[in-house]
Enzyme design. Structure first.
Site, mmCIF file in Angstrom:
data_model
loop_
_atom_site.group_PDB
_atom_site.id
_atom_site.type_symbol
_atom_site.label_atom_id
_atom_site.label_comp_id
_atom_site.label_asym_id
_atom_site.label_seq_id
_atom_site.Cartn_x
_atom_site.Cartn_y
_atom_site.Cartn_z
ATOM 1 N N LEU A 83 0.819 -1.216 0.000
ATOM 2 C CA LEU A 83 0.000 0.000 0.000
ATOM 3 C C LEU A 83 0.853 1.266 0.000
ATOM 4 C CD1 LEU A 83 -3.017 -0.718 2.381
ATOM 5 C CD2 LEU A 83 -3.090 -0.208 -0.063
ATOM 6 N N GLU A 84 2.069 1.172 0.507
ATOM 7 C CA GLU A 84 2.947 2.340 0.562
ATOM 8 C C GLU A 84 3.735 2.563 -0.726
ATOM 9 O OE1 GLU A 84 1.384 1.315 4.136
ATOM 10 O OE2 GLU A 84 2.902 -0.002 3.263
ATOM 11 N N VAL A 91 1.604 -9.745 -2.580
ATOM 12 C CA VAL A 91 0.449 -9.859 -1.696
ATOM 13 C C VAL A 91 -0.136 -11.254 -1.891
ATOM 14 C CG1 VAL A 91 -1.728 -8.823 -0.971
ATOM 15 C CG2 VAL A 91 0.013 -7.394 -2.075
ATOM 16 N N ILE A 92 -0.126 -12.036 -0.814
ATOM 17 C CA ILE A 92 -0.669 -13.395 -0.851
ATOM 18 C C ILE A 92 -1.965 -13.399 -0.045
ATOM 19 C CG2 ILE A 92 -0.270 -15.821 -0.267
ATOM 20 C CD1 ILE A 92 2.768 -15.234 -0.480
ATOM 21 N N ALA A 136 -6.681 -14.980 5.299
ATOM 22 C CA ALA A 136 -8.018 -15.366 5.754
ATOM 23 C C ALA A 136 -8.984 -14.190 5.858
ATOM 24 C CB ALA A 136 -7.908 -16.060 7.109
ATOM 25 N N HIS A 139 -8.380 -8.133 4.013
ATOM 26 C CA HIS A 139 -7.263 -7.198 3.873
ATOM 27 C C HIS A 139 -6.576 -7.358 2.512
ATOM 28 C CE1 HIS A 139 -4.149 -4.457 5.117
ATOM 29 N NE2 HIS A 139 -3.217 -5.355 4.868
ATOM 30 N N ASN A 148 4.219 -1.925 -13.180
ATOM 31 C CA ASN A 148 3.632 -2.525 -11.978
ATOM 32 C C ASN A 148 3.997 -4.001 -11.896
ATOM 33 O OD1 ASN A 148 2.105 -3.463 -9.862
ATOM 34 N ND2 ASN A 148 0.152 -2.731 -10.649
ATOM 35 N N ARG A 199 6.111 -16.453 -10.024
ATOM 36 C CA ARG A 199 6.054 -15.138 -10.663
ATOM 37 C C ARG A 199 7.281 -14.284 -10.358
ATOM 38 N NH1 ARG A 199 1.689 -17.574 -10.483
ATOM 39 N NH2 ARG A 199 -0.077 -17.163 -11.847
#
Length: 178
Positions: A59-60, A83-84, A87, A90, A114, A128
């Protein structure tokens, strides 16, 4: 986002030096190390100067790019992170908002590749991040370089944004300016 493609555009060439910032959220150490190696490999192959900026999370990344764009002299940026899905919701917030913010910066004319990986599992992330497999970070570096080349092909900006007032302007201290 740049990704695995069967259409290799090759690396653009530049007649003037290029400086790129790699902005990375090294949340998962082994994945971010692979991403950095892949992005740096592409930039080195293109003979492009680069610096790395680390931020706490994905996010930063857009905020750091916005700050660096305003405060420094980078021609473009490579956004990296991973980002994985967990649960909670978020994941959705981080994925959607970081992507949206990068898109908004890009629409302002900032050249950004990106390479933030968004996946369901760590195995998918490793695939990836691997420069010899899907190599999303290398693809992001290539995308940034192509956007820089595109920007330079159009020459200098056509003019300032905003407006020029007509007549005299009164300043708060009582003075005026024509």
């Amino acid at each position: 986002m740049a990704g695995h493609s069967d259409n290799d555009l090759g690396l653009p060439s530049f007649d003037k030096p290029v400086k790129v910032a790699i902005v990375i959220a090294p949340y998962y150490t082994s994945i971010s190390e692979a991403q950095l190696a892949a992005a740096r490999g592409v930039l080195d192959a293109a003979d492009v100067a680069h610096e790395t900026i680390e931020v706490p999370g994905s996010l930063e990344v857009p905020t750091a790019i916005g700050i660096a764009h305003r405060m420094s002299n980078f021609d473009g940026f490579v956004a990296l992170g991973c980002v994985i899905r967990g649960a909670t919701s978020h994941y959705d917030v981080v994925v959607n908002e970081s992507s949206r913010a990068l898109t908004m910066l890009g629409l302002q004319g900032i050249c950004i590749g990106n390479g933030i990986i968004t996946v369901e599992t760590r195995d998918q992330a490793e695939e990836r991040a691997d420069g010899g497999r899907l190599n999303t970070a290398g693809g992001a570096a290539e995308a940034a370089l192509h956007l820089i080349a595109l920007t330079r092909s159009y020459g200098a900006p056509k003019g300032a944004l905003g407006f020029k007032p007509r007549g005299t302007i009164e300043i708060a201290d009582g003075s005026s300016q024509a």
